[in-house]
Scaffold this motif. Sequence first.
Motif, PDB file in Angstrom:
ATOM      1  N   TYR A 222       0.780  -1.318  -0.049  1.00 19.17           N
ATOM      2  CA  TYR A 222      -0.037  -0.171   0.213  1.00 19.17           C
ATOM      3  C   TYR A 222       0.976   1.207   0.007  1.00 19.17           C
ATOM      4  CZ  TYR A 222      -4.411  -2.672   0.820  1.00 19.17           C
ATOM      5  OH  TYR A 222      -5.440  -3.377   0.526  1.00 19.17           O
TER       6      TYR A 222
ATOM      7  N   LEU B 116       1.912   2.049  -3.407  1.00 22.97           N
ATOM      8  CA  LEU B 116       0.355   2.600  -4.160  1.00 22.97           C
ATOM      9  C   LEU B 116       0.252   3.967  -3.778  1.00 22.97           C
ATOM     10  CD1 LEU B 116      -2.163   2.241  -5.996  1.00 22.97           C
ATOM     11  CD2 LEU B 116      -3.216   1.190  -3.846  1.00 22.97           C
ATOM     12  N   ILE B 117       0.299   4.319  -2.529  1.00 23.79           N
ATOM     13  CA  ILE B 117      -0.018   5.827  -1.992  1.00 23.79           C
ATOM     14  C   ILE B 117       1.159   6.654  -2.531  1.00 23.79           C
ATOM     15  CG2 ILE B 117      -0.077   7.216   0.016  1.00 23.79           C
ATOM     16  CD1 ILE B 117      -1.361   4.550   1.322  1.00 23.79           C
TER      17      ILE B 117
ATOM     18  N   TYR C  44       2.747   6.287  -5.362  1.00 20.93           N
ATOM     19  CA  TYR C  44       2.482   6.728  -6.972  1.00 20.93           C
ATOM     20  C   TYR C  44       1.191   7.391  -7.035  1.00 20.93           C
ATOM     21  CZ  TYR C  44       0.698   5.619 -11.540  1.00 20.93           C
ATOM     22  OH  TYR C  44       0.145   5.772 -12.816  1.00 20.93           O
ATOM     23  N   LEU C  45       0.223   7.144  -6.237  1.00 19.23           N
ATOM     24  CA  LEU C  45      -0.898   8.197  -6.216  1.00 19.23           C
ATOM     25  C   LEU C  45      -0.648   9.773  -5.886  1.00 19.23           C
ATOM     26  CD1 LEU C  45      -3.804   5.878  -4.786  1.00 19.23           C
ATOM     27  CD2 LEU C  45      -3.273   6.306  -7.260  1.00 19.23           C
ATOM     28  N   ASN C  46       0.067   9.569  -5.007  1.00 17.08           N
ATOM     29  CA  ASN C  46       0.616  11.245  -4.532  1.00 17.08           C
ATOM     30  C   ASN C  46       1.350  11.921  -5.594  1.00 17.08           C
ATOM     31  OD1 ASN C  46      -0.407  11.399  -1.880  1.00 17.08           O
ATOM     32  ND2 ASN C  46       1.198  10.193  -1.003  1.00 17.08           N
TER      33      ASN C  46
ATOM     34  N   ALA D 178       0.794  11.048  -9.142  1.00 17.85           N
ATOM     35  CA  ALA D 178      -0.004  10.942 -10.235  1.00 17.85           C
ATOM     36  C   ALA D 178      -0.933  11.968 -10.072  1.00 17.85           C
ATOM     37  CB  ALA D 178      -0.354   9.407 -10.696  1.00 17.85           C
ATOM     38  N   LEU D 179      -1.742  11.827  -8.973  1.00 14.54           N
ATOM     39  CA  LEU D 179      -3.270  12.806  -9.045  1.00 14.54           C
ATOM     40  C   LEU D 179      -3.201  14.065  -9.439  1.00 14.54           C
ATOM     41  CD1 LEU D 179      -4.706  11.139  -5.786  1.00 14.54           C
ATOM     42  CD2 LEU D 179      -5.651  10.847  -8.185  1.00 14.54           C
TER      43      LEU D 179
ATOM     44  N   THR E  19      -6.765  14.070  -0.003  1.00 14.23           N
ATOM     45  CA  THR E  19      -5.466  13.607  -0.078  1.00 14.23           C
ATOM     46  C   THR E  19      -4.539  14.410   0.948  1.00 14.23           C
ATOM     47  OG1 THR E  19      -5.846  12.331  -2.098  1.00 14.23           O
ATOM     48  CG2 THR E  19      -3.440  12.785  -1.479  1.00 14.23           C
TER      49      THR E  19
END
Length: 496
Positions: free
Chosen positions: A244, A247-248, A250-252, A254-255, A288
């Motif tokens: 996780y 994943l987090i 990457y999301l920070n 990419a978002l 976020t």
Amino acid sequence: MSDFIICLIKYTTLFACTLYAYTQLLRIKLKVWDLLDIPLFAALSAVLYFVTAYVKIFVPLGLLMFSTAFLFLRFRKSVYETVTVGTISLGISIVLYVLSFIVSAIITVVFNFISTETIRIELSQLIDTVIEVTVIFILFKIKRFQSGINPKSKDATFDILLLISVVCIFTMTLLYAEEVKQYMVKVVLLVITLCGFLLILWWRKHITYTYREAVDLQNVNRMEDTIEEYELNSAEKDMKDVVYAKLIHYLNKALPTVALLIERSAAQTGCPDACAARDMMRSILRETNNTNEKCSLKNIPQTGVKLIDAPIIRLFTAAERKNFNASADISADVESWFTESNLLTDDIHILLSYLIDNAVISALGLPNAKVLVELGATENKEPLIRIYDSGEQFDEDVLEKLGVEQVTTRMGVGGSGIGLFTVFEILGKYGASFTLDEAPQRCGFTKFIEIVFDGRNGVLLRTYRESVVKVCSVRKGVTVELIVPEEETLRDGTNG
């Protein structure tokens, strides 16, 4: 008559020094009206003089018995604590008396010009008294000696102090024997009594330590089983955390890029779906950012002492998990508590952990749960802790036994009462005062617990319930104050 006056001054000084040493060792703050004890000490000294007029060898035993009885009636500590700490206090007073006697003997050599021997001896005794009182006062002003002692400590320091004090008291008896042979029977009786006392003391310690070892072994076995289960669960949890975390991360990254593309698309096309996606992405970014701020602990008040900050962080973690309101107000220099006020971080950590956990559980029992931790200082710069919550009040049965027995505030949900009992043990160690107030001034809270490290060892219950007053007013050492609420004031501090 001269012998009576000299003994009166000497015994009164020993009683006063024993009282001062006792209060300093147990961190009890003396009050101005404690000076009224001096006439009582003079009366006890007179009684001791006449009781031991023909058997001077029993003077030290009389000093021990009278001082112990007075300390027990005055401070209402346990018999074990009173006897042991009282013995150590008398031992300290005797040592200082001997040292002062030697110094005064040297000083009074210059008084040889006084022809009257009686006046010379009485003057020497007064100088001895002044030196002894001054030295014991200065002794406990030294920082190293201000931490006191703990009669229930597991180390050998307390036992060594006690044994040395007993030896000092016993040795003093020999100073009152004109010839040891003449009092051989009495000396033998004293030796047997001393050995019996030491035997009983070590036997009691042995039983206590054996019991503690058995309990500790049982707890170790239980902890080993718990650790094995924890390690199995921890391995699975660590794997999930790693996955996780990637994943987090990457999301920070990419978002924000995705949000920018959606913003452009919505601005260029005006498509309703694109605009809806833009609004949703804005909401996702806000959440976020809020989550990242919470994880960075930027919005959680902290003291700078890691062991003290841990219970506060756990409070805010529980608030996130269980959806209640948590807050902290830190206005004191908490780091100075452990450098200037001689508090131990472990003790304050344990105290905060138990009180915060109890407050959270209590608050969650009612809607709109709230918990507030306040770390501050009194007007006299004394460390102060307050824990507010919005839960139900303590039952009368709990308040009746509060601090005396292991009584739980969470009957039926796994409470054991160890937490509050441990809290009162810590308070007793520092002589701190405890207050339970059922009418807090802060809006939305129903009660708060206040701890003040003032050395007064007081317990105050402020309640609007007459049933609590009836149950607790008979308890010794507990002050109960009945609150008469104003007609239009509600329990949460708001008006109608």
